[in-house]
Design a protein around this motif. Structure first.
Motif, PDB file in Angstrom:
ATOM      1  N   LYS A 129     128.070  37.490  31.695  1.00 43.60           N
ATOM      2  CA  LYS A 129     128.169  36.206  30.988  1.00 43.60           C
ATOM      3  C   LYS A 129     126.637  35.991  30.502  1.00 43.60           C
ATOM      4  CE  LYS A 129     130.179  32.907  32.950  1.00 43.60           C
ATOM      5  NZ  LYS A 129     130.727  31.961  33.787  1.00 43.60           N
ATOM      6  N   PHE A 154     125.913  36.453  26.663  1.00 43.57           N
ATOM      7  CA  PHE A 154     126.309  35.181  25.795  1.00 43.57           C
ATOM      8  C   PHE A 154     125.657  34.055  26.102  1.00 43.57           C
ATOM      9  CE2 PHE A 154     129.800  38.216  26.053  1.00 43.57           C
ATOM     10  CZ  PHE A 154     130.289  38.424  24.887  1.00 43.57           C
ATOM     11  N   PRO A 185     124.918  31.253  22.726  1.00 44.83           N
ATOM     12  CA  PRO A 185     126.003  31.361  21.915  1.00 44.83           C
ATOM     13  C   PRO A 185     125.857  31.831  20.362  1.00 44.83           C
ATOM     14  CG  PRO A 185     125.911  29.182  23.173  1.00 44.83           C
ATOM     15  CD  PRO A 185     124.744  29.681  23.014  1.00 44.83           C
ATOM     16  N   GLU A 194     128.483  37.518  17.056  1.00 43.26           N
ATOM     17  CA  GLU A 194     129.576  37.766  18.225  1.00 43.26           C
ATOM     18  C   GLU A 194     130.059  38.994  18.384  1.00 43.26           C
ATOM     19  OE1 GLU A 194     132.787  34.734  19.882  1.00 43.26           O
ATOM     20  OE2 GLU A 194     133.816  36.232  18.823  1.00 43.26           O
ATOM     21  N   LEU A 247     136.417  39.168  28.543  1.00 44.35           N
ATOM     22  CA  LEU A 247     135.590  38.490  28.048  1.00 44.35           C
ATOM     23  C   LEU A 247     136.299  37.271  27.256  1.00 44.35           C
ATOM     24  CD1 LEU A 247     133.412  41.031  26.134  1.00 44.35           C
ATOM     25  CD2 LEU A 247     132.773  39.807  28.195  1.00 44.35           C
ATOM     26  N   ASP A 268     137.469  34.623  29.835  1.00 40.76           N
ATOM     27  CA  ASP A 268     136.338  33.492  30.363  1.00 40.76           C
ATOM     28  C   ASP A 268     135.896  32.794  29.125  1.00 40.76           C
ATOM     29  OD1 ASP A 268     134.766  32.201  32.171  1.00 40.76           O
ATOM     30  OD2 ASP A 268     133.769  34.031  32.572  1.00 40.76           O
ATOM     31  N   LEU A 296     134.143  33.733  26.663  1.00 45.20           N
ATOM     32  CA  LEU A 296     132.913  34.257  26.155  1.00 45.20           C
ATOM     33  C   LEU A 296     133.077  34.642  24.767  1.00 45.20           C
ATOM     34  CD1 LEU A 296     132.071  36.109  29.412  1.00 45.20           C
ATOM     35  CD2 LEU A 296     131.038  33.972  28.565  1.00 45.20           C
TER      36      LEU A 296
END
Length: 214
Positions: A70, A73, A76, A83, A137, A140, A142
């Motif tokens: 996590k 990320f 953001p 991404e 991912l 969650d 992410l």
């Protein structure tokens, strides 16, 4: 002559049931049937090895290990391109964690020159595993700027050996991107390129500047 013919047939069958075997419907179904309880979770998910997902390994990440994923990320991404770079890092981290837990961390790029190695992954294994990592991912939240796409295929043995990879789709533009770990050794960030580019020769776009071991 007979021995040579038998050796050829064994080799051909191995190819067809290895990376090329990923074309069949069971591999597509396996991506989801490996987790019949509703999907993979960091506490329990299954990865494949052994060519065509013949061997399966359950992985359980600790809270600290999942937190390390996590953390990729923590800032953001501002757009889909950022991404995708984070996806590369996170998939690499998940592959390393899963590999250390299952003994698949000796996996090398390519398939056929390494096919006798224990727990070597072919492109079908890589496709299932990378899809599982991306599903983790996404579950969650992410990854939010892409959705899962279908499997990509290229090669027909005549021009070059069959190959497959999972894909993601940019939510805004609809562009399909291959996420391909097969060309690289275990734990290296996967290649992420458009499906159109992926269908061309790896030497023309790959980050290593050379083909994977055939």
């Amino acid at each position: 002559m007979m021995l040579r013919r038998v050796v050829f047939l064994v080799f051909a069958v191995t190819i067809l049931t290895g990376c090329a075997g990923g074309r069949d419907q069971p591999i597509a179904e396996r991506i989801y049937t490996l987790h019949p309880e509703g999907g993979p979770t960091p506490e329990s998910f299954v990865i494949c090895s052994g060519h065509g997902c013949r061997d399966r390994h359950t992985v359980s990440l600790s809270p600290g290990q999942w937190q390390s994923v996590k953390a990729v990320f923590a800032t953001p991404p501002a757009n889909a391109a950022e991404e995708r770079e984070l996806i590369r890092v996170a998939v690499s981290r998940l592959e390393r964690l899963a590999g250390a837990a299952t003994g698949t961390d000796a996996d090398l790029a390519g398939t056929y020159s390494n096919m006798w190695m224990q727990r070597q992954l072919d492109c079908a294994d890589e496709t299932v595993n990378t899809t599982t990592y991306i599903r983790l991912l996404m579950a969650d939240r992410l990854v939010t700027k892409h959705r899962l796409g279908g499997r990509l295929h290229k090669g027909n043995i005549i021009d070059y050996l069959p190959h497959m990879a999972p894909s993601i789709i940019d939510q805004e533009t609809g562009t399909q991107w291959a996420v391909d770990s097969w060309y690289l050794d275990h734990g290296e960030p996967p290649e992420i390129v458009t499906a159109q580019v992926w269908h061309t020769d790896y030497e023309t776009w790959g980050s290593t500047g050379k083909p994977a071991r055939p």
